[in-house]
Each structure stands twice: as structure tokens, then as C-alpha cells.
Design an enzyme around this catalytic site. Structure first.
Site, PDB file in Angstrom:
ATOM      1  N   ASP A  21      10.246  11.022  -1.448  1.00  0.00           N
ATOM      2  CA  ASP A  21      11.404  11.676  -2.026  1.00  0.00           C
ATOM      3  C   ASP A  21      10.888  12.740  -2.988  1.00  0.00           C
ATOM      4  O   ASP A  21       9.729  12.718  -3.413  1.00  0.00           O
ATOM      5  CB  ASP A  21      12.293  10.661  -2.752  1.00  0.00           C
ATOM      6  CG  ASP A  21      13.750  11.107  -2.816  1.00  0.00           C
ATOM      7  OD1 ASP A  21      14.000  12.330  -2.739  1.00  0.00           O
ATOM      8  OD2 ASP A  21      14.631  10.244  -2.946  1.00  0.00           O
ATOM      9  N   TRP A  22      11.770  13.661  -3.334  1.00  0.00           N
ATOM     10  CA  TRP A  22      11.338  14.832  -4.110  1.00  0.00           C
ATOM     11  C   TRP A  22      10.892  14.415  -5.520  1.00  0.00           C
ATOM     12  O   TRP A  22      11.654  13.824  -6.275  1.00  0.00           O
ATOM     13  CB  TRP A  22      12.472  15.838  -4.155  1.00  0.00           C
ATOM     14  CG  TRP A  22      12.440  16.837  -3.024  1.00  0.00           C
ATOM     15  CD1 TRP A  22      12.548  18.186  -3.142  1.00  0.00           C
ATOM     16  CD2 TRP A  22      12.269  16.596  -1.613  1.00  0.00           C
ATOM     17  NE1 TRP A  22      12.455  18.794  -1.902  1.00  0.00           N
ATOM     18  CE2 TRP A  22      12.282  17.840  -0.949  1.00  0.00           C
ATOM     19  CE3 TRP A  22      12.093  15.446  -0.849  1.00  0.00           C
ATOM     20  CZ2 TRP A  22      12.139  17.976   0.423  1.00  0.00           C
ATOM     21  CZ3 TRP A  22      11.944  15.571   0.529  1.00  0.00           C
ATOM     22  CH2 TRP A  22      11.968  16.807   1.149  1.00  0.00           C
TER      23      TRP A  22
END
Length: 832
Positions: free
Chosen positions: A226-227
Site C-alpha cells: 500500500d502507498w
């Protein structure tokens, strides 16, 4: 097609630095290419409710789909597959290789802020729908990305919290949707979550990422972070993570090269990660033979626009199909249309400002959002009276497009200037809206230090003016300063800074055409340790001034007593009152969770005031997740419409008027009161969240008596039919030996309708919860009958034996429950 051996040969042509460079994004949403091996850059896009594209805010107009819970409420794999196909078309139009969806975390607690992005509280329903979605998307050559692996069911302190989950619950519940989707659709990528799982970051989970997903399941896709979720170099590389997002910076790069040089990470580990990256590229058409100029994907030039009539019709139909009728006393729904239908009083802020999408990374920039007032007006004309409702937001919305004008061009929207440290305007642009971002998807040559927003008011009068976003603000009206504000984001998550920014407003009189100017100076600070004491990438992000900057222009809300009086007057003079209530992206959003299921503002009082005087009252619930309805027995009908997407108002009108049946069924059990659920708390204690409900998530725990009886069960919904179950029996087992059930249903209503026949297993073991094991849908004409067969899923006839660290079969016996939700069991079939 390049083979796995060929991919290894391509990897062998790259030096270590190049290989490592490929394993971190090039920008926020793109990957590096490499001409030496025929690798083109790839583009990713958020996609749970529409393919947004490469800009986090603004960008091109794209189709806004109904939200995931609304789509899932159709209980239809065909619908999920169609949605995947439509999203693939949207991705192709924007030249996006991978859509970051579906979200398949479960609805563990009804307080979860991001539940609107995910399908349901049930692992089988979630997994089967996810598999169909992936098949539709990847069938058109666009990669899917299952997210978020794993036990990521809440947003509070998501970057730092530790989900403590027993292995049986992990296997039987939270990993099961991923397992089903992997087995049935082979998704080309999966996203590792922000949180820790049993003390280990999801991006470093050797057990989950490697031992289970890659080895046990035989999955060959790419595992991305995930970012900003990746916290380490070597542990993440050795923990099964293949790609760090976003770029261009991150914890890998030079650090990972050094880990290989020192022997902490074997270069073969890097090679495997790059091979998986190249396999993804090959699948999405971004890998050609080295030196070829004709081997990459050819994008179509004739894609449907987001507002094309065909696309609008598709999204309208999909929205209506998932809407759920929870109450329909005396058959008040569907409403009669035309002169014989009488007058309708439509009441509520959600009627005139219908919430069509949730907050966070699922947001897109649609061509329009049809309100319920607009949709009903189209079909009822002068038979409709519309009255605004009570205020429902803690923080005001960005200025509506029709409320402001660009002072340079006169177009709807505003003017924005991006200024560097030397005072040079790097970019002056028209913004089709009232929001810009800094530090997220800027394509500017230098760092933004100031943002200047300006707009002229379209109308005058009493108005609320303001700004949103962290930084030092100066606000002027026609050249006169009306305020200064030093706004600081709260919380330890960049998502909270993005999705719940600080705000300043002032109420004043202003003339039409008045010039509003807001100047922001970005405030940067020294990074501070996060709640876990670490100095991570997130610490630097929070200190960087990154986030949305917004201009607020809105009417000043009327006093509550005045609003309620107008609603009562309209209801008294109408044949039926339709009251629209709901939540907003302040509650249903990425980055934070809810604290209550009570409707915001004075909406409950509004419903009761109208119901007390209206001849008939219909309540429309514009929310994706459970809310409390203390007035439910005081109204004639309740229709849950979720977050219905860009065509929402027309879809709701179709449902209310019976143009198309709202035949959905709930995908989450609705508690009867705050705290009355098997799992409630979403806020970790000492950064730890204990999944103490184990395998008794949602309806399973309610059925076992671990919480008071709910208001509405998973699977509940009336539609416009009326159903008798005239026969139910065991049929010949399926090919894998799992039971099948034959059920005959009769539609006793005077309207054609659709039924969802659900089958649950109550195991013989007292420590095992009831669970959904299969379902089937059927369309039946008014007065007609039909027989359906429900094949149960073999994956639900097993339990995880923790002592043996292996799957074991459930004990013989138990019974199958044929039901319309567990609050309405129609037949019990004992098992030998």
C-alpha cells in the site's frame, strides 16, 4: 508469449541497481520502464468505485460507479463480473494497466470507516464476488489488485496498529476471500496492508505473503505495498514484498542495493521480485521483445465517455439492482407515478446533496452526480415538492461548481497559482472545482511553497466563506482581509491529513461577483516519530505539507427549528413524504473510523417530525453501512440506497417508482444499538487491536448470542415480491462431494420479482459458528414458482486445526438452514 525462463533471461541482463530501481514506483502511480528489456512504464489507478487515473484530485472526468457494498447487495457474480468489464473499459480509455481493486477486507465492526469500499462481512460472499470482478477486469487485459492483505478492517492508526488474529480466524475468515479469489481468478497483483499482523508488518509477512499466498496457494502474481506502507529494506524484501509504492523515493533503492552487497539479501530474492514484475508487465501488455517497437499494448481510441448514454444506463441499472427494501408496510412502495400518484414531499439534505461516493482514495472526478431531487423531478414533474433538510456535516463541502467563477475566464470553477520558493509562479491553471493538492501528484518542476486560489461568487447574500487544508492562510474578500488561519492537521496518518483536513470559515454578507482570494503558504516541519516511536516515511510525509487545499463557499445553514417547520409543512400538504437521511464522507472514508452509528445532525428528529404528520412516510437511507433507525416502526417504508454513483438520483427514482425493482439484500448485519455487535472497537489499545471475536464475525456472532439480536440480518431484504418456500430438500452432492440443496419458491405478489435463496450451515461442533455456504438467485413472475439448486462451497466445510497446523474436515452432522437471512429461516435440513 515470453516464458518464465525468458523472463529470467531478461532479468539476467540487468545490473543490480537497475533491478532494484524497477522495484520502487517512478511516481505516485507509475512504474519505471527499461528499454534494454522491452519494458514500458506501467500506470496504476485507484479503482474501487471508478478508475480515477493518475491525478489524486481533479484530472479527467471518469465514471463514478455505485460503491462496493451497493454492488455486492445484488448478491450476483454476474453483476460483479460486469463491473470488472466496465472498469476495464474505463482503464483502457485512460491507458491504465492495473486497477487497484477490489477491496476485500471484511466488515468486522460496523464502525469501520472504509467498509463502503469492501463487499461484505461474509468471507464466501466477498470472495466469490471478488473472483468474478477480477475475471471481468482481467478478461479484458487489465490487471486487478486484491487489497489489503490482511486483517485491515479498521482505519484508526492503521499505519502503526497491530491486528492480533488467531490462526484459525486468519485462515477461516480473513484470508478466505483472498484464497477464493486466487483459486478462481488468479489476480495478477495483491496489495499488502498498512497494519502489522501478529506483530509483523504486512509488508514483511513471510508467513502470509510467502508461506501461504505464494507457496501454499501457488500464486504467481506481484505483491505490492500500500502507498507508503513499506517500513524497511531487507525485512520487506525477504518478507515476500515485490514492489514498493509510491515512488520515486522509499526505503529500498540504495539501501536495498547495500543489503545485497552486504549479503543481508541474496540477489536471487531481487531476481524473483523482478520476474514477478515482468510477468505482470507481460500480462498487461507492457513487455515487448527487446528492441521491438510493436509489441506493447495498443489502447483503443473509441472508448465510451464517462457520460455516454450507454454508460449512464449501465450505472443506473447497477445501482438500482443493489438497493435494499428493509420495510414496506401495506405495500406503500413502489410509489405511484403520474397524476394518480398524488404529490410527493421530498425532504432532506441528502435529497438535494445526495452522497454518491465515499471519501479517500476511492473518490473520482465524475462528469456529474445526479441528486435524488433531480431524479424524482424528472419522473414526477410538478408532483414533487423539495425541501432542504437539517445540516449533516461537521465540515463544509468545497465550493460547488455553480457557486464560483474563474475570475480570468468566467468559467465555473476557480483560478489556482502554484508558486515556488523564489516567488515564481510555476503554474497558473483553471480548476474545474474548488480543490488542488500539493506534494501528492504535482508535475511541477520545483516544490510548491505557496498556492493562491481565487474565484468570484456566482450569487450574493449571506454566505459561509473559508478554506481547508494544513498551512498558513490569508483570506480576502474584494481586497479586504477577512481572516488569517494557521491550520494544522491532526492525527498520525497522512490519510487523515488528506481526507479530513483542518478548516476555517466565516459567515458574512457578500455581493454576487465578489472576489474571494485565499493564499496558502506551505508549512513544513521537522519529522516527528510516529506513535510507535519510529521515524518512517510517514513521519516525513506528515512534515512535508502534503495535502488538499480547498476553497469553501456555501450557504449559511438555517436554524434547525426553521428547517423542521418547513419539512413538516411540506409533509402535511403531500400525499406521501420521502425523507432522505444518511452519512457523509466524513463518516464513510479512508483514514478514520466512525464513533457511532447514530445519523449525524438532527436527522432522527427530522424523520420523526415528518412521520408524525405525513399520511405515508418513506425513508431513503443514503449510506453504505449500518445506521441506527430509532424511528423505523414509525414510518411506512425504508429503502437503503448506499452510495449510488453518478446516476444515483435517477437510480433511486427508478427504485421508488418501481421502474426497476430494488431487489438487493444486506451484505452486513445492522446492529440495534451502538456497541451491540460481536466486534465493536476499532481503536487499538497500546497500538494493538485484538480480534477477540475470532471466527464469529458479524452475523455468525449474532447468531451465537454474542451480541443482542440485530435490527436487520445479513441477507435481509424484501424487494417488491412476496415469497413462499414450498419445498426444500437435499439434492445429489456436487462433484467435490459438498451438499447441494433444492429449493422451490413461489412469488405470491402481483409483481415480477427476484429472490436470493441463501443456505447456511450450522455445524455440529459447538465451537464452530454458523456460516453462509451458498446462495442462488432466481427471477419469478408474479404468481409463479421456480426451483433452484444451491451448491454449497467445500471451503466452508473445513476448520483450521491449530495443533496440527493444517486444515481438517468439520465433524459429521449439523444442519443446513434455508433462509432469507438468519432472522427468517424457512427450512431446516438435518445432515447425517
Amino acid at each position: 508469449m515470453t516464458t518464465t525462463t525468458d523472463l529470467s533471461t531478461l532479468v539476467a541482463r540487468l545490473d543490480l541497481e537497475t533491478k532494484v530501481r524497477l522495484l520502487t514506483g517512478a511516481t505516485s502511480f507509475t512504474l519505471h520502464g527499461e528499454d534494454e528489456i522491452g519494458l514500458a512504464p506501467m500506470a496504476f489507478s485507484d479503482g474501487p468505485t471508478g478508475v480515477r487515473g493518475l491525478k489524486f484530485v481533479g484530472g479527467d472526468h471518469v465514471a463514478l460507479f455505485p460503491n462496493a457494498t451497493l454492488l455486492a447487495s445484488a448478491w450476483s457474480e454476474e453483476t460483479a463480473r460486469e463491473v470488472g468489464e466496465l472498469l476495464a473499459e474505463e482503464a483502457e480509455r485512460q491507458q491504465i494497466h492495473v486497477v487497484l481493486g477490489p477491496t476485500i477486507n471484511l466488515h468486522r465492526s460496523p464502525l469501520g470507516g472504509r467498509l463502503f469500499e469492501a463487499y461484505s462481512e461474509d468471507p464466501l460472499l466477498t470472495g466469490r464476488l471478488a473472483a468474478a470482478y477480477v475475471q471481468g477486469l482481467q478478461g479484458k487485459g487489465i490487471g486487478a489488485c486484491l487489497k489489503h492483505l490482511v486483517a485491515n478492517e479498521s482505519e484508526t492508526l492503521r499505519n502503526y496498529m497491530n491486528s492480533v488474529v488467531a490462526e484459525d480466524a486468519l485462515r477461516e475468515v480473513y484470508l478466505l476471500p483472498f484464497e477464493i479469489a486466487v483459486e478462481e481468478s488468479q489476480p495478477w497483483s495483491i496489495m499488502a496492508a498498512y497494519n502489522d499482523v501478529n506483530g509483523v508488518p504486512a509488508t514483511e509477512q513471510v508467513h502470509v505473503n510467502t508461506e501461504v499466498v505464494k507457496d501454499e496457494w501457488g500464486w504467481d502474481g506481484l505483491l505490492m505495498s500500500d502507498w507508503f506502507a513499506t517500513k524497511t529494506s531487507a525485512p520487506a524484501a525477504l518478507g515476500g514484498l515485490d514492489l514498493v509504492m509510491p515512488g520515486p523515493d522509499g526505503p529500498w533503492g540504495e539501501a536495498l542495493v547495500a543489503d545485497v552487497r552486504s549479503g543481508a539479501v541474496d540477489e536471487s530474492v531481487i531476481d524473483e521480485h523482478v520476474c514477478r514484475l515482468l510477468l505482470l508487465a507481460q500480462r498487461v501488455g507492457a513487455l515487448a521483445a527487446p528492441g521491438s517497437t510493436d509489441g506493447h499494448r495498443r489502447w483503443p481510441t473509441d472508448s465510451l465517455a464517462a457520460d455516454a448514454p450507454e454508460r449512464r444506463a449501465q450505472l443506473r441499472r447497477l445501482a438500482t439492482d443493489g438497493m435494499v427494501v428493509l420495510r414496506n408496510a401495506s405495500g406503500v412502495l413502489p410509489l405511484a407515478a403520474g397524476p394518480t400518484g398524488g404529490t410527493v414531499a421530498l425532504v432532506g439534505r441528502h435529497a438535494v446533496e445526495t452522497v454518491c461516493m465515499g471519501g479517500g482514495s476511492a473518490q473520482v472526478n465524475p462528469p456529474h452526480q445526479v441528486s435524488i431531487a433531480e431524479g424524482l423531478r424528472t419522473q414526477l414533474g410538478d408532483g414533487l415538492v423539495v425541501v432542504d433538510g437539517v445540516d449533516v456535516r461537521e465540515s463544509p463541502l468545497p465550493a460547488a461548481l455553480d457557486a464560483i467563477r474563474d475570475p480570468s475566464t468566467g468559467e465555473p470553477g476557480m483560478r489556482a497559482e502554484h508558486v515556488d520558493a523564489e516567488g515564481v509562479v510555476m503554474l497558473e491553471e483553471h480548476v474545474d472545482g474548488a480543490e488542488v493538492t500539493t506534494g501528492w501528484d504535482d508535475t511541477l518542476p520545483r516544490q510548491t511553497e505557496q498556492v493562491r486560489l481565487s474565484a468570484r461568487l456566482a450569487t450574493g447574500g449571506r454566505v459561509r466563506l473559508g478554506v481547508k487544508g494544513a498551512g498558513a492562510w490569508r483570506i480576502r474578500l474584494d481586497g479586504t482581509e477577512i481572516g488569517r488561519a494557521d491550520l494544522v492537521s491532526t492525527g498520525a496518518d497522512p490519510g487523515e491529513a488528506m481526507f479530513k483536513p483542518p478548516v476555517w470559515t466565516a459567515d458574512l454578507e457578500a455581493d454576487a461577483g465578489a472576489l474571494v482570494e485565499a493564499e496558502l503558504t506551505v508549512v513544513r516541519s521537522e519529522p516527528q516519530p510516529g506513535p510507535d516511536g519510529t521515524m518512517s516515511t510517514l513521519s516525513h510525509i506528515l512534515a512535508s505539507g502534503m495535502g488538499a487545499k480547498t476553497l469553501v463557499v456555501a450557504p449559511v445553514p438555517a436554524p434547525v427549528d426553521q428547517t423542521l417547520a418547513a419539512a413538516v409543512a411540506a409533509a402535511q400538504g403531500a400525499d406521501v413524504a420521502v425523507v432522505v437521511v444518511g452519512l457523509t464522507p466524513e463518516q464513510e472514508t479512508e483514514g478514520s473510523d466512525k464513533t457511532t452509528l447514530v445519523l449525524p445532525g438532527e436527522q432522527d428528529a427530522m424523520v420523526r417530525a415528518v412521520a408524525a404528520v405525513a399520511p405515508r412516510t418513506v425513508v431513503v437511507v443514503n449510506a453504505a453501512t449500518p445506521v441506527l433507525m430509532p424511528w423505523a416502526d414509525e414510518v411506512d417504508a425504508v429503502l437503503v440506497v448506499g452510495l449510488p454513483g453518478q446516476e444515483g438520483g435517477d437510480a433511486v427514482a427508478d427504485a421508488l417508482l418501481g421502474v426497476r425493482e430494488p431487489a438487493g439484500r444486506l451484505v452486513t448485519t445492522w446492529p440495534a444499538a451502538d456497541g451491540a455487535a460481536p466486534a465493536w472497537t476499532v481503536e487499538p489499545t497500546d497500538l494493538q487491536l485484538d480480534y477477540a471475536d475470532g471466527t464469529f464475525v458479524g452475523y455468525r456472532g449474532f447468531h451465537a448470542g454474542r451480541a443482542p439480536a440485530p435490527a436487520h440480518w445479513l441477507g435481509e431484504g424484501e424487494g417488491y415480491g412476496a415469497w413462499e418456500y414450498t419445498a426444500a430438500s437435499l439434492a445429489e452432492p456436487g462433484a467435490d462431494g459438498s451438499p447441494r440443496v433444492s429449493v422451490t419458491v413461489r412469488n405470491t405478489a402481483d409483481r415480477d420479482s427476484r429472490e436470493v435463496v441463501q443456505v447456511y450451515l450450522q455445524p455440529h461442533e459447538t465451537d464452530q459458528p454458523v456460516r453462509l455456504v451458498g446462495w442462488s438467485t432466481v427471477d419469478v413472475a408474479a404468481g409463479g414458482s421456480a426451483t433452484v439448486e444451491v451448491t454449497t462451497d467445500a471451503r466452508l466445510w473445513r476448520r483450521w486445526d491449530t495443533a496440527a497446523d493444517a486444515w481438517a474436515s468439520l465433524a459429521d452432522g449439523g444442519e443446513l438452514l434455508v433462509a432469507r437471512g438468519l432472522g427468517d429461516i424457512r427450512s431446516r435440513l438435518p445432515l447425517a
